[in-house]
Motif scaffolding. Structure first.
Motif, PDB file in Angstrom:
ATOM      1  N   SER A   6       0.855  -1.183   0.000  1.00  8.71           N
ATOM      2  CA  SER A   6       0.000   0.000   0.000  1.00  8.71           C
ATOM      3  C   SER A   6       0.895   1.237   0.000  1.00  8.71           C
ATOM      4  CB  SER A   6      -0.882  -0.085   1.238  1.00  8.71           C
ATOM      5  OG  SER A   6      -1.644   1.056   1.345  1.00  8.71           O
ATOM      6  N   ARG A   7       0.276   2.397  -0.042  1.00  7.63           N
ATOM      7  CA  ARG A   7       1.108   3.616   0.000  1.00  7.63           C
ATOM      8  C   ARG A   7       0.363   4.763   0.634  1.00  7.63           C
ATOM      9  NH1 ARG A   7      -2.313   6.241  -2.753  1.00  7.63           N
ATOM     10  NH2 ARG A   7      -2.628   6.006  -4.962  1.00  7.63           N
ATOM     11  N   PHE A   8       1.146   5.689   1.218  1.00 13.37           N
ATOM     12  CA  PHE A   8       0.623   6.951   1.718  1.00 13.37           C
ATOM     13  C   PHE A   8       1.266   7.995   0.817  1.00 13.37           C
ATOM     14  CE2 PHE A   8       0.953  10.595   4.758  1.00 13.37           C
ATOM     15  CZ  PHE A   8      -0.410  10.775   4.959  1.00 13.37           C
ATOM     16  N   ALA A   9       0.457   8.869   0.204  1.00 17.73           N
ATOM     17  CA  ALA A   9       0.979   9.685  -0.899  1.00 17.73           C
ATOM     18  C   ALA A   9       0.597  11.157  -0.787  1.00 17.73           C
ATOM     19  CB  ALA A   9       0.486   9.101  -2.222  1.00 17.73           C
ATOM     20  N   PRO A  10       1.090  11.861   0.198  1.00 15.69           N
ATOM     21  CA  PRO A  10       0.701  13.272   0.351  1.00 15.69           C
ATOM     22  C   PRO A  10       1.411  14.190  -0.653  1.00 15.69           C
ATOM     23  CG  PRO A  10       2.339  12.721   2.010  1.00 15.69           C
ATOM     24  CD  PRO A  10       2.070  11.449   1.234  1.00 15.69           C
ATOM     25  N   ALA A  24      -4.059   8.416   6.807  1.00 16.83           N
ATOM     26  CA  ALA A  24      -2.962   7.611   7.370  1.00 16.83           C
ATOM     27  C   ALA A  24      -3.518   6.503   8.269  1.00 16.83           C
ATOM     28  CB  ALA A  24      -1.998   8.510   8.149  1.00 16.83           C
ATOM     29  N   VAL A  25      -4.534   6.825   9.071  1.00 18.55           N
ATOM     30  CA  VAL A  25      -5.116   5.799   9.952  1.00 18.55           C
ATOM     31  C   VAL A  25      -5.650   4.644   9.104  1.00 18.55           C
ATOM     32  CG1 VAL A  25      -7.041   5.288  11.532  1.00 18.55           C
ATOM     33  CG2 VAL A  25      -5.644   7.342  11.871  1.00 18.55           C
ATOM     34  N   TYR A  26      -6.388   4.971   8.043  1.00 15.60           N
ATOM     35  CA  TYR A  26      -6.916   3.909   7.175  1.00 15.60           C
ATOM     36  C   TYR A  26      -5.783   3.114   6.530  1.00 15.60           C
ATOM     37  CZ  TYR A  26     -11.949   4.839   7.301  1.00 15.60           C
ATOM     38  OH  TYR A  26     -13.264   4.936   7.691  1.00 15.60           O
ATOM     39  N   VAL A  27      -4.781   3.817   6.010  1.00 13.36           N
ATOM     40  CA  VAL A  27      -3.692   3.123   5.309  1.00 13.36           C
ATOM     41  C   VAL A  27      -2.974   2.172   6.271  1.00 13.36           C
ATOM     42  CG1 VAL A  27      -1.419   3.424   4.223  1.00 13.36           C
ATOM     43  CG2 VAL A  27      -3.331   4.896   3.544  1.00 13.36           C
ATOM     44  N   ARG A  32      -1.682  -3.015   7.731  1.00 12.55           N
ATOM     45  CA  ARG A  32      -1.074  -3.852   8.778  1.00 12.55           C
ATOM     46  C   ARG A  32      -1.961  -5.040   9.108  1.00 12.55           C
ATOM     47  NH1 ARG A  32       3.644  -2.167   7.500  1.00 12.55           N
ATOM     48  NH2 ARG A  32       4.488  -0.378   8.613  1.00 12.55           N
ATOM     49  N   ALA A  33      -3.296  -4.834   9.044  1.00 10.59           N
ATOM     50  CA  ALA A  33      -4.217  -5.942   9.337  1.00 10.59           C
ATOM     51  C   ALA A  33      -4.013  -7.083   8.347  1.00 10.59           C
ATOM     52  CB  ALA A  33      -5.659  -5.458   9.285  1.00 10.59           C
ATOM     53  N   ARG A  34      -3.478  -6.749   7.177  1.00  9.55           N
ATOM     54  CA  ARG A  34      -3.248  -7.792   6.160  1.00  9.55           C
ATOM     55  C   ARG A  34      -1.755  -8.075   5.992  1.00  9.55           C
ATOM     56  NH1 ARG A  34      -7.199  -5.832   1.367  1.00  9.55           N
ATOM     57  NH2 ARG A  34      -6.393  -7.704   0.357  1.00  9.55           N
TER      58      ARG A  34
END
Ligand code: GLU
Length: 297
Positions: A6-10, A24-27, A32-34
């Protein structure tokens, strides 16, 4: 099963704010859950609006909040060669053309043709066909349909001209992990996509699609305001040679009003400001999630 990336892309065009924190919380939570990995991508493709000091402040705030990615950050401003190569692939297929239209001209042409943006849809999740109502296209703030003015002019590429890719009249289907089955028609929603603008900047749609493909991103988690971008990014990725699209999850946004999401200009929600007032990371995260819960317009 494929590995989850996945990625966080600000975009470093403002300070990190509570809207970013929701993302960020969703990402972090979903990835991490997966047992997935998280990449950090700095979307500084817009050279006029991106600032290194804003990037530095964003990275500082993220570290303070405890959002740690699994790789060092990657900057789109340093990936011009990769975008050139991807562009060349489309060019070889005869899909790229130069475009001299300004946004104002496209808006005017759109209005004449009666396909201006649907303000009522801004910031809303795409509902598809509901209760027998005619299907509404998912449009977001920057959505403006390009009517194809330059498509057959054969303009030579050069400074001051943008570059577009010819889209197929496809129907893109995907199952959003939160909204369920989605149907989008990019050629009707946005028309031929801009890849590089008239100032020479790579566009968000192109840079993000290339990066998600090249980095093997399998899970895209972002706000509902980008739901309408997904079909076009799926088609563009396919034109570039991507065999399988990533999974998508679009999450709710903090809204100021039914049609306005929280934005960078809302200075009072900047993380730096909250830190200076003595907030803890947990308080910042809780406040962001409480605000998004309340934003159910
Ligand atoms: N750079 C975009 C933003 O700051 C995110 C793009 C994406 O997740 O695809 O909203």
């Amino acid at each position: 099963m494929r590995d989850i990336i996945s990625r966080f892309a600000p975009a470093p065009t403002g300070y990190l704010h509570l809207g970013h924190i929701v993302n960020a919380v969703y990402v972090w939570r979903e990835t991490r859950a997966r047992n997935g990995r998280i990449l950090l991508r700095i979307e500084d493709h817009d050279r006029q609006r991106s600032r290194p000091e804003l990037e530095a402040a964003m990275l500082e705030d993220l570290a303070w909040l405890g959002f740690a990615a699994d790789e060092p950050p990657v900057r789109q401003s340093e990936r011009g060669d990769i975008y050139e190569k991807a562009l060349e692939r489309l060019r070889q297929r005869g899909l790229v053309y130069a475009c001299r239209c300004t946004r104002a001209e496209i808006a005017a042409a759109g209005e004449r043709a009666g396909v201006g943006r649907l303000r009522s849809d801004v910031g809303r999740p795409f509902q598809g066909r509901q209760n027998g109502e005619p299907e509404r296209l998912a449009l977001h703030e920057s959505d403006l349909r390009y009517p194809g003015t330059c498509a057959d002019l054969g303009l030579p590429e050069g400074p001051g001209l943008g570059l577009r890719v010819r889209l197929e009249p496809s129907v893109e289907r995907f199952v959003d992990l939160r909204h369920g089955p989605q149907t989008q028609r990019p050629s009707q929603q946005c028309g031929d996509l801009l890849l590089r603008d008239r100032d020479g900047n790579w566009t968000y749609q192109f840079a993000a699609t290339v990066d998600d493909y090249v980095h093997g991103v399998t899970l895209v988690i972002r706000g509902d305001d980008l739901l309408a971008s997904t079909g076009r990014q799926m088609q563009l990725a396919r034109l570039l040679g991507r065999a399988e699209p990533p999974e998508f999850l679009h999450h709710p946004l903090i809204m100021k009003s039914p049609t306005q999401k929280l934005s960078k200009s809302d200075g009072d929600t900047g993380i730096g400001e909250l830190r200076a007032r003595g907030w803890t990371p947990a308080q910042v995260i809780d406040a962001a999630m409480a605000m998004v819960k309340r934003s159910s317009y």
